[in-house]
Motif scaffolding. Structure first.
Motif, PDB file in Angstrom:
ATOM      1  N   GLU A  91      14.335 -59.840  72.648  1.00 32.36           N
ATOM      2  CA  GLU A  91      13.616 -59.345  71.472  1.00 32.36           C
ATOM      3  C   GLU A  91      14.386 -59.616  70.192  1.00 32.36           C
ATOM      4  OE1 GLU A  91      11.600 -55.198  69.798  1.00 32.36           O
ATOM      5  OE2 GLU A  91      12.205 -55.364  71.895  1.00 32.36           O
ATOM      6  N   CYS A 131      13.343 -69.504  74.344  1.00 34.06           N
ATOM      7  CA  CYS A 131      11.924 -69.886  74.462  1.00 34.06           C
ATOM      8  C   CYS A 131      11.527 -70.170  75.911  1.00 34.06           C
ATOM      9  CB  CYS A 131      11.620 -71.091  73.572  1.00 34.06           C
ATOM     10  SG  CYS A 131      12.492 -72.612  74.027  1.00 34.06           S
ATOM     11  N   LYS A 158      10.520 -67.062  77.850  1.00 35.56           N
ATOM     12  CA  LYS A 158       9.187 -66.546  77.534  1.00 35.56           C
ATOM     13  C   LYS A 158       8.116 -67.196  78.404  1.00 35.56           C
ATOM     14  CE  LYS A 158       8.109 -65.761  73.235  1.00 35.56           C
ATOM     15  NZ  LYS A 158       7.858 -65.951  71.788  1.00 35.56           N
ATOM     16  N   ASP A 183      14.207 -63.237  69.349  1.00 34.81           N
ATOM     17  CA  ASP A 183      12.847 -63.622  68.969  1.00 34.81           C
ATOM     18  C   ASP A 183      12.548 -63.227  67.527  1.00 34.81           C
ATOM     19  OD1 ASP A 183      10.351 -64.809  69.709  1.00 34.81           O
ATOM     20  OD2 ASP A 183       9.473 -62.808  69.746  1.00 34.81           O
ATOM     21  N   ARG A 192      13.987 -73.223  70.281  1.00 35.67           N
ATOM     22  CA  ARG A 192      14.283 -71.854  69.887  1.00 35.67           C
ATOM     23  C   ARG A 192      14.999 -71.138  71.026  1.00 35.67           C
ATOM     24  NH1 ARG A 192      12.792 -68.772  65.689  1.00 35.67           N
ATOM     25  NH2 ARG A 192      12.807 -66.507  65.959  1.00 35.67           N
ATOM     26  N   ASP A 239      16.353 -66.096  64.094  1.00 34.84           N
ATOM     27  CA  ASP A 239      17.082 -67.265  64.573  1.00 34.84           C
ATOM     28  C   ASP A 239      18.478 -67.224  63.947  1.00 34.84           C
ATOM     29  OD1 ASP A 239      18.057 -69.659  65.417  1.00 34.84           O
ATOM     30  OD2 ASP A 239      16.346 -70.854  64.756  1.00 34.84           O
TER      31      ASP A 239
END
Length: 245
Positions: free
Chosen positions: A49, A107, A110, A52, A104, A55
């Motif tokens: 979290e 990523c 996710k 996310d 990212r 960055d």
């Protein structure tokens, strides 16, 4: 037995973020080394979290470059441990490469269906029951070495930022040594001609109190609070202090 505790207070938002990420990384490393069932997911989801939301690569790359400039100057000085300095330079240089990817951070995690399903339910009280998350019940039945391998793979998604943050915080802490100080009536105030990023207090647990630290850049204050009464102590408190740049 040494019962000294170290309390740290960041004086800027960037250091605050670094310390939070370091804390979560330490928690995850503990779970990698010991089977603690589903509890490993709490720091993993917190880490996901945080990364996310923001960055961190830009700040980390800037800090690495700043440290490299300083270390290069130190390396040119006489009577320094050039081998140790070069070792730190090499580590920082190696930490830059993974940060220059366009992907990212986190990523890939996710896209993991198992992780996504768990993350959606973990915020609910008591959501780890096997009827809520049968896939978790199945995963927990796997041998520890298989689950350990999974956990290492999930943590690896965040290594591009966790490794350099560890190095940068080590360098920050190394800018100041602990010095013995005293707080009259449980209060201490300090100033610094240099911009500070981190205040560290080492205090014996036997004194029965803990510090609450506040400050900004070059000024800071420490109040010592009695744990039992949860009130400011009026005693003279001896402690050790490090003011890190």
């Amino acid at each position: 037995m040494n019962n000294d505790l170290i309390y740290e207070q960041p004086l800027n938002e960037k250091t605050r973020s670094y310390l939070r990420l370091e804390y979560l990384a330490d928690q995850l490393n503990s779970h990698v080394n010991n089977d603690q069932q589903h509890h490993c997911f709490y720091p993993l989801f917190s880490l996901a979290e945080l990364t996310d939301r923001c960055d961190y690569r830009s700040d980390i790359l800037k800090d690495i470059d700043k440290q490299l400039i300083v270390l290069t100057k130190w390396h040119a000085l006489p009577h320094v441990d050039k081998q140790q300095i070069q070792s730190i330079i090499d580590e920082l240089q190696a930490a830059k490469a993974p940060l220059q990817s366009n992907d990212r951070i986190g990523c890939k995690l996710k896209q993991d269906r198992f992780i996504s399903a768990l993350k959606q339910r973990f915020g609910m009280p008591g959501a780890c029951c096997n009827f809520d998350l049968p896939q978790l019940h199945f995963w927990l039945s796997k041998p520890w070495h298989e689950r350990q391998k999974d956990l290492k793979a999930w943590i690896a998604n965040f290594e591009p930022i966790l490794k350099p943050i560890t190095l940068l915080l080590e360098l920050t802490r190394s800018t100041a040594e602990f010095r013995t100080s005293e707080a009259e009536q449980g209060f201490y105030q300090g100033t610094s001609p240099q911009t500070l990023s981190l205040i560290r207090v080492k205090l014996s647990q036997s004194q029965g109190c803990y510090p609450t630290i506040s400050g900004h850049k070059s000024r800071f204050a420490i109040h010592f609070v009695n744990f039992d009464s949860q009130k400011h102590t009026d005693k003279q408190i001896k402690f050790k202090l490090a003011t890190c740049q």
